[in-house]
Enzyme design. Structure first.
Site, short mmCIF file in Angstrom:
data_model
loop_
_atom_site.label_atom_id
_atom_site.label_comp_id
_atom_site.label_asym_id
_atom_site.label_seq_id
_atom_site.Cartn_x
_atom_site.Cartn_y
_atom_site.Cartn_z
N ASP A 58 0.85 -1.18 0.00
CA ASP A 58 0.00 0.00 0.00
C ASP A 58 0.89 1.23 0.00
OD1 ASP A 58 -1.79 2.05 0.38
OD2 ASP A 58 -2.69 1.23 2.21
N TYR A 170 -7.40 14.75 -6.65
CA TYR A 170 -6.69 14.02 -7.70
C TYR A 170 -5.94 14.99 -8.60
CZ TYR A 170 -5.91 10.97 -11.75
OH TYR A 170 -5.33 10.28 -12.78
N LYS A 174 -1.82 15.31 -8.95
CA LYS A 174 -1.11 15.15 -10.22
C LYS A 174 -0.29 16.39 -10.56
CE LYS A 174 -2.34 10.98 -11.36
NZ LYS A 174 -1.33 9.90 -11.44
N THR A 205 -9.81 2.12 -20.81
CA THR A 205 -9.37 0.97 -20.03
C THR A 205 -10.61 0.23 -19.56
OG1 THR A 205 -9.40 2.10 -17.89
CG2 THR A 205 -7.38 2.29 -19.21
#
Length: 264
Positions: A58, A170, A174, A205
């Site tokens: 993790d 997120y 990034k 994906t």
């Protein structure tokens, strides 16, 4: 000359495609996963060549990262290339919630804090800690003859520039990853270690198949003048190039890889 490559988040999507691309080029690959060991083993079993392995950890647990890198280095002999691909997005609830993402207008404060802590712990801090451990190994252990000292490729996102309104943590993580890559590119260049980043747009994906086949699919494809999204294999090929000796002068760069869907 075969290189040792560690790809984080390699059980599916871009990570799995990158593992395949490096293996097809003759490299030996360690596929990192958090808990999807069976999926990662399926990918490993399909790789050409020998010397591949799967390691689970993790990345949100900083204490687990040194062992991850040590185990990977032992399996490969030496880590010559690191691909920081592992990331959390919207595929799991935060703090037990069923909400997708954490838009501020809809997210209670405790869930907002939990989303930021978990996202940054994996997507930014985890990548930073893996990079430190791998870079120190690159510095301390001599590469094989004909192999450069090291290459690190960060998988960032168009969202760092375009914004991620439903998952702002997120996008911020990034953006931080891009900045981290540029800082380390300057720091590690004197040691013959390159650091680059790639900022993909929407990618086809298994995780995005439901979205792309639904009502939003046409609008997402229309974001690019090519009227499609990238494949994981296209992103993987670019990652392999960024890690190649031919790409040494791109160190410090963030490669926009979004089919002209966002220009800045």
């Amino acid at each position: 000359m075969s290189r040792g490559v560690l790809v984080t988040g390699a059980s599916r999507g871009v990570g799995a495609a990158a593992a395949r691309a490096f293996a097809q080029a003759g490299d030996r690959v360690v596929l990192h996963c958090r808990g999807a060991v069976d999926l990662a083993e399926e990918v490993r079993a399909g790789l050409p060549g020998d010397g591949h392995a799967v390691v689970a950890a993790d990345l949100g647990d900083s204490a687990a990262i040194p062992a991850l890198v040590e185990e990977s280095a032992a399996a490969l002999g030496r880590i010559d290339v690191l691909v920081n691909n592992a990331a959390l997005f919207v595929d799991e609830p935060v703090a037990g919630s069923r909400r997708i993402g954490h838009p501020p207008a809809e997210t209670p404060y405790d869930e907002w804090v939990a989303a930021w802590r978990r996202t940054l712990a994996v997507n930014l801090e985890g990548a930073a800690h893996v990079t430190w451990c791998v870079a120190r190994q690159m510095l301390d252990k001599e590469p094989a003859e004909g192999v450069r000292r090291g290459a690190i490729v960060n998988v960032g996102s168009r969202g760092a520039y375009r914004g991620e309104p439903d998952v702002p943590a997120y996008g911020a993580a990034k953006a931080g990853l891009h900045s981290l890559g540029q800082s380390l590119a300057v720091s590690l260049a004197p040691h013959d270690i390159t650091v680059t980043s790639i900022a993909p747009g929407f990618i086809t994906t298994d995780m995005t198949e439901t979205i792309l086949s639904g009502p939003a699919g046409d609008a997402i494809r229309a974001q690019s003048p090519f009227n499609r999204t990238a494949t994981a294999e296209e992103v993987a090929d670019a990652i392999v190039w960024l890690a190649s000796p031919q790409a040494i002068w791109s160190s410090g760069a963030v490669l926009d890889f979004n089919g002209a869907s966002y220009l800045h």
